[in-house]
Scaffold this active site. Structure first.
Site, PDB file in Angstrom:
ATOM      1  N   TYR A  73      -1.189 -37.834 -10.486  1.00 19.41           N
ATOM      2  CA  TYR A  73      -0.842 -38.070  -9.073  1.00 19.41           C
ATOM      3  C   TYR A  73       0.260 -39.117  -8.970  1.00 19.41           C
ATOM      4  CZ  TYR A  73      -1.333 -40.225  -4.423  1.00 19.41           C
ATOM      5  OH  TYR A  73      -1.084 -40.758  -3.179  1.00 19.41           O
ATOM      6  N   THR A  81       3.157 -44.699  -2.636  1.00 19.03           N
ATOM      7  CA  THR A  81       1.816 -45.245  -2.828  1.00 19.03           C
ATOM      8  C   THR A  81       1.764 -46.426  -3.785  1.00 19.03           C
ATOM      9  OG1 THR A  81      -0.307 -44.728  -3.893  1.00 19.03           O
ATOM     10  CG2 THR A  81       1.519 -43.343  -4.504  1.00 19.03           C
ATOM     11  N   GLU A 124      -0.322 -46.664  -5.964  1.00 24.08           N
ATOM     12  CA  GLU A 124      -0.672 -46.116  -7.286  1.00 24.08           C
ATOM     13  C   GLU A 124       0.532 -46.154  -8.229  1.00 24.08           C
ATOM     14  OE1 GLU A 124      -3.620 -44.582  -8.820  1.00 24.08           O
ATOM     15  OE2 GLU A 124      -4.403 -45.944  -7.311  1.00 24.08           O
ATOM     16  N   LYS A 167       4.144 -38.815  -7.707  1.00 16.79           N
ATOM     17  CA  LYS A 167       4.637 -39.647  -6.604  1.00 16.79           C
ATOM     18  C   LYS A 167       5.818 -40.526  -7.051  1.00 16.79           C
ATOM     19  CE  LYS A 167       1.931 -38.938  -2.891  1.00 16.79           C
ATOM     20  NZ  LYS A 167       2.386 -38.754  -1.508  1.00 16.79           N
TER      21      LYS A 167
HETATM   22  P1  NAP Z   1      -5.255 -36.691   3.019  1.00 16.94           P
HETATM   23  O1  NAP Z   1      -6.237 -37.073   4.078  1.00 16.94           O
HETATM   24  O2  NAP Z   1      -5.722 -36.183   1.721  1.00 16.94           O
HETATM   25  O3  NAP Z   1      -4.274 -35.609   3.687  1.00 16.94           O
HETATM   26  C1  NAP Z   1      -3.369 -34.866   2.913  1.00 16.94           C
HETATM   27  C2  NAP Z   1      -2.759 -33.801   3.788  1.00 16.94           C
HETATM   28  O4  NAP Z   1      -1.866 -33.009   2.989  1.00 16.94           O
HETATM   29  C3  NAP Z   1      -3.773 -32.801   4.375  1.00 16.94           C
HETATM   30  O5  NAP Z   1      -3.316 -32.425   5.662  1.00 16.94           O
HETATM   31  C4  NAP Z   1      -3.676 -31.625   3.424  1.00 16.94           C
HETATM   32  O6  NAP Z   1      -4.071 -30.399   3.998  1.00 16.94           O
HETATM   33  C5  NAP Z   1      -2.186 -31.624   3.167  1.00 16.94           C
HETATM   34  N1  NAP Z   1      -1.773 -30.907   1.974  1.00 16.94           N
HETATM   35  C6  NAP Z   1      -2.273 -30.998   0.707  1.00 16.94           C
HETATM   36  N2  NAP Z   1      -1.581 -30.191  -0.124  1.00 16.94           N
HETATM   37  C7  NAP Z   1      -0.646 -29.570   0.631  1.00 16.94           C
HETATM   38  C8  NAP Z   1       0.346 -28.603   0.347  1.00 16.94           C
HETATM   39  N3  NAP Z   1       0.527 -28.114  -0.873  1.00 16.94           N
HETATM   40  N4  NAP Z   1       1.125 -28.180   1.366  1.00 16.94           N
HETATM   41  C9  NAP Z   1       0.954 -28.631   2.623  1.00 16.94           C
HETATM   42  N5  NAP Z   1       0.017 -29.548   2.943  1.00 16.94           N
HETATM   43  C10 NAP Z   1      -0.763 -30.004   1.955  1.00 16.94           C
HETATM   44  O7  NAP Z   1      -4.281 -37.908   2.706  1.00 16.94           O
HETATM   45  P2  NAP Z   1      -3.972 -39.221   3.566  1.00 16.94           P
HETATM   46  O8  NAP Z   1      -4.916 -40.277   3.171  1.00 16.94           O
HETATM   47  O9  NAP Z   1      -3.811 -38.866   4.988  1.00 16.94           O
HETATM   48  O10 NAP Z   1      -2.570 -39.641   2.945  1.00 16.94           O
HETATM   49  C11 NAP Z   1      -1.342 -39.156   3.490  1.00 16.94           C
HETATM   50  C12 NAP Z   1      -0.255 -39.300   2.445  1.00 16.94           C
HETATM   51  O11 NAP Z   1      -0.118 -40.655   2.068  1.00 16.94           O
HETATM   52  C13 NAP Z   1      -0.500 -38.542   1.143  1.00 16.94           C
HETATM   53  O12 NAP Z   1       0.756 -38.110   0.681  1.00 16.94           O
HETATM   54  C14 NAP Z   1      -1.063 -39.589   0.211  1.00 16.94           C
HETATM   55  O13 NAP Z   1      -0.786 -39.250  -1.128  1.00 16.94           O
HETATM   56  C15 NAP Z   1      -0.298 -40.806   0.666  1.00 16.94           C
HETATM   57  N6  NAP Z   1      -0.951 -42.103   0.507  1.00 16.94           N
HETATM   58  C16 NAP Z   1      -2.211 -42.288   0.991  1.00 16.94           C
HETATM   59  C17 NAP Z   1      -2.800 -43.538   0.888  1.00 16.94           C
HETATM   60  C18 NAP Z   1      -4.182 -43.815   1.428  1.00 16.94           C
HETATM   61  O14 NAP Z   1      -4.767 -44.821   1.032  1.00 16.94           O
HETATM   62  N7  NAP Z   1      -4.698 -43.005   2.330  1.00 16.94           N
HETATM   63  C19 NAP Z   1      -2.084 -44.590   0.292  1.00 16.94           C
HETATM   64  C20 NAP Z   1      -0.793 -44.361  -0.152  1.00 16.94           C
HETATM   65  C21 NAP Z   1      -0.230 -43.110  -0.033  1.00 16.94           C
HETATM   66  P3  NAP Z   1      -5.630 -29.982   4.126  1.00 16.94           P
HETATM   67  O15 NAP Z   1      -6.168 -30.733   5.311  1.00 16.94           O
HETATM   68  O16 NAP Z   1      -5.553 -28.516   4.334  1.00 16.94           O
HETATM   69  O17 NAP Z   1      -6.281 -30.392   2.837  1.00 16.94           O
HETATM   70  O1  G4F Z   2     -10.978 -44.361  -3.138  1.00 17.33           O
HETATM   71  P1  G4F Z   2     -10.305 -43.961  -4.384  1.00 17.33           P
HETATM   72  O2  G4F Z   2     -10.522 -42.584  -4.883  1.00 17.33           O
HETATM   73  O3  G4F Z   2      -8.756 -44.255  -4.141  1.00 17.33           O
HETATM   74  P2  G4F Z   2      -7.511 -44.462  -5.126  1.00 17.33           P
HETATM   75  O4  G4F Z   2      -7.729 -43.850  -6.441  1.00 17.33           O
HETATM   76  O5  G4F Z   2      -7.176 -45.910  -5.101  1.00 17.33           O
HETATM   77  O6  G4F Z   2      -6.383 -43.617  -4.387  1.00 17.33           O
HETATM   78  C1  G4F Z   2      -6.212 -43.689  -2.984  1.00 17.33           C
HETATM   79  O7  G4F Z   2      -5.334 -44.743  -2.675  1.00 17.33           O
HETATM   80  C2  G4F Z   2      -3.996 -44.568  -3.189  1.00 17.33           C
HETATM   81  C3  G4F Z   2      -3.201 -45.809  -2.782  1.00 17.33           C
HETATM   82  O8  G4F Z   2      -3.328 -46.775  -3.780  1.00 17.33           O
HETATM   83  C4  G4F Z   2      -3.415 -43.307  -2.611  1.00 17.33           C
HETATM   84  F1  G4F Z   2      -2.138 -43.137  -3.064  1.00 17.33           F
HETATM   85  C5  G4F Z   2      -4.266 -42.114  -3.004  1.00 17.33           C
HETATM   86  O9  G4F Z   2      -3.734 -40.945  -2.381  1.00 17.33           O
HETATM   87  C6  G4F Z   2      -5.685 -42.342  -2.495  1.00 17.33           C
HETATM   88  O10 G4F Z   2      -5.663 -42.334  -1.093  1.00 17.33           O
HETATM   89  O11 G4F Z   2     -10.692 -44.971  -5.556  1.00 17.33           O
HETATM   90  C7  G4F Z   2     -10.568 -46.355  -5.430  1.00 17.33           C
HETATM   91  C8  G4F Z   2     -11.201 -47.047  -6.627  1.00 17.33           C
HETATM   92  C9  G4F Z   2     -10.769 -46.468  -7.984  1.00 17.33           C
HETATM   93  O12 G4F Z   2     -10.509 -47.518  -8.860  1.00 17.33           O
HETATM   94  C10 G4F Z   2     -11.978 -45.674  -8.458  1.00 17.33           C
HETATM   95  O13 G4F Z   2     -12.112 -45.583  -9.874  1.00 17.33           O
HETATM   96  O14 G4F Z   2     -12.612 -46.848  -6.551  1.00 17.33           O
HETATM   97  C11 G4F Z   2     -13.087 -46.499  -7.835  1.00 17.33           C
HETATM   98  N1  G4F Z   2     -14.335 -45.758  -7.693  1.00 17.33           N
HETATM   99  C12 G4F Z   2     -15.544 -46.162  -8.139  1.00 17.33           C
HETATM  100  N2  G4F Z   2     -16.475 -45.239  -7.898  1.00 17.33           N
HETATM  101  C13 G4F Z   2     -14.479 -44.531  -7.154  1.00 17.33           C
HETATM  102  C14 G4F Z   2     -15.829 -44.204  -7.289  1.00 17.33           C
HETATM  103  N3  G4F Z   2     -13.603 -43.699  -6.561  1.00 17.33           N
HETATM  104  C15 G4F Z   2     -14.069 -42.511  -6.077  1.00 17.33           C
HETATM  105  N4  G4F Z   2     -13.219 -41.672  -5.444  1.00 17.33           N
HETATM  106  N5  G4F Z   2     -15.384 -42.139  -6.220  1.00 17.33           N
HETATM  107  C16 G4F Z   2     -16.311 -42.945  -6.814  1.00 17.33           C
HETATM  108  O15 G4F Z   2     -17.480 -42.603  -6.931  1.00 17.33           O
END
Ligand code: NAP
Ligand code: G4F
Length: 383
Positions: A157, A133, A135, A161
């Site tokens: 987190y 990520t 992050e 990671k």
């Molecule tokens: P998400 O929608 O939160 O999905 C996470 C998945 O992991 C869900 O299926 C969840 O199950 C499962 N899970 C959580 N804890 C688990 C555990 N202990 N054992 C088995 N399964 C578990 O996340 P996403 O946005 O699809 O992201 C996929 C991956 O990419 C994650 O690893 C995230 O950290 C990483 N990532 C995401 C982003 C982004 O912007 N989306 C960016 C960079 C990296 P449930 O459905 O039961 O909750």
């Molecule tokens: O949407 P966010 O919660 O995503 P964040 O923290 O960037 O993390 C997501 O992206 C990562 C990749 O860079 C993944 F690894 C991670 O698993 C996840 O998918 O927040 C984005 C930004 C932050 O700066 C937060 O402080 O939005 C700001 N924000 C402002 N108001 C908020 C809010 N975030 C959330 N969730 N809720 C608010 O009300």
């Protein structure tokens, strides 16, 4: 012979899009899903195949990344050509509340998969994708961030990671495994988790425009993110595992946008212009104007008169409970390597993403509103 993929986190946003993508490519997909007291398969229900179906190509297994025995057994039974480790406690703010669990699932969970592949003698067969990520860059040391930019994680987190990233690199180097990190910047979609900021905004803006909610409370409006579409990002995951040589790749759009501007773009989908006044926790967003023609077309004429009464009213407020103990203020990725080596080219830009999310949420909220009124009436009729 079809290739076999194992996807952990199959019920999540990326898991759902990747499953759909690989099934279209004729893979047999095994998905790891957690046991839950209520259904957690909404995102893949359209792909679900009954266990009695012959020659199924989507098979779900109960499992958890915190359970080594279960991970090892599933890898042994499925003998995957490709493992996509997408499972994680993926919410940055929540990781401050559950740091130990996050380290276990997101950090050690990755080790469990790598070690299972090694112990089962599958190092030469199973290619591994680790969901790393942006992050990791946290308090950014370079702008834009690329594969060589030093990491500076800012949350439990991101620290978990960080371990997962380096243990993947270490197993690649130590045991010659085909294990790669995709360093993905934020990617969103109509099925993004409801508490991430983009989806929280598109849901709330839809509800405000349909008269179901007064305002939205957000945290840091000045945070900047490099937002792409999850549909494009799962293609990059696939491409990473098709390379002869494993490596690590930044997947990003190269454009960064403030949360505040994402709010404006979401309202603009319905022809509503938002202006912001004030600073910090006192900042407020109010309705400056409404383009009636766009509103009627995108939201519906029947909602216009109620919306018009909200002109000059506050619809966005800041609530400090959403601030993070340590914040990541700016993320912007440099996707040069993934574009040149993988040939990855995203189809969506940010306006396209916002349109897709808003279209989905307006439709969803209209259905919710209908069920609340008409739906209940039907139930009462039968009672
Ligand atoms: P998400 O929608 O939160 O999905 C996470 C998945 O992991 C869900 O299926 C969840 O199950 C499962 N899970 C959580 N804890 C688990 C555990 N202990 N054992 C088995 N399964 C578990 O996340 P996403 O946005 O699809 O992201 C996929 C991956 O990419 C994650 O690893 C995230 O950290 C990483 N990532 C995401 C982003 C982004 O912007 N989306 C960016 C960079 C990296 P449930 O459905 O039961 O909750
Ligand atoms: O949407 P966010 O919660 O995503 P964040 O923290 O960037 O993390 C997501 O992206 C990562 C990749 O860079 C993944 F690894 C991670 O698993 C996840 O998918 O927040 C984005 C930004 C932050 O700066 C937060 O402080 O939005 C700001 N924000 C402002 N108001 C908020 C809010 N975030 C959330 N969730 N809720 C608010 O009300």
């Amino acid at each position: 012979m079809s290739k076999v993929a194992l996807i952990t986190g199959v019920t999540g946003q990326d898991g759902a899009y990747l499953t759909e993508y690989l099934l279209k490519k004729d893979y047999v997909v095994h998905g790891l899903k957690r046991r839950s007291s209520s259904f957690n398969t909404d995102r893949i229900d359209h792909l679900y195949q009954d266990p009695h179906t012959e020659n199924r190509n989507l098979i779900l297994h109960y499992g958890d990344l915190t359970d080594s025995l279960n991970i090892t057994r599933i890898i042994q039974e499925t003998q995957p050509d490709e493992i996509y480790n997408l499972a994680a406690m993926s919410h940055v703010k929540v990781s401050f509340d559950t740091p130990e669990y996050t380290a276990n699932a997101d950090g050690i969970g990755t080790l469990r998969i790598l070690e299972a592949v090694r112990l089962l003698g599958l190092s030469g067969k199973s290619r591994i994708y680790q969901a790393s990520t942006s992050e990791l860059y946290g308090l950014v040391q370079e702008v834009p961030q690329k594969e060589t930019t030093p990491f500076y994680p800012r949350s439990p987190y991101a620290v978990a990671k960080l371990y997962a990233y380096w243990i993947t690199v270490n197993y690649r180097e130590a045991y010659k495994m085909h294990a790669s990190n995709g360093i993905l910047f934020n990617h969103e979609s109509p099925v993004r988790g409801e508490t991430f900021v983009t989806r929280k905004i598109t849901r709330a803006v839809s509800r405000i425009m349909l008269g179901m909610q007064e305002k939205i409370y957000l945290g840091n409006l000045s945070a900047r993110r490099d937002w792409g579409h999850a549909k494009d990002y799962v293609k990059a995951m696939y491409l990473i595992l098709q390379q002869d040589v494993p490596s690590d790749y930044v997947i990003a759009t190269g454009i960064t946008t403030e949360v505040r501007d994402f709010v404006k773009m979401a309202f603009a989908e319905g022809g509503v212009e938002i202006a912001f006044k004030g600073e910090g926790a006192d900042e407020r967003g109010y309705i400056a104007s409404i383009d009636e023609k766009v509103f009627k077309e995108k939201v519906g004429g029947e909602y216009l008169s109620a919306m018009s009464t909200k002109k000059d009213k506050v619809v966005v407020a800041v609530d400090p409970q959403y601030f993070r103990p340590t914040e990541v203020e700016l993320l912007i990725g440099d996707p040069t390597k993934s574009k040149s080596v993988l040939g990855w080219n995203p189809e969506y830009d940010l306006p396209g993403l916002v349109t897709d999310m808003m279209t989905g949420d307006i439709k969803l909220m209209k259905r919710e509103s209908y069920l609340r009124s008409g739906g209940y009436r039907i139930m009462n009729y039968f009672e």
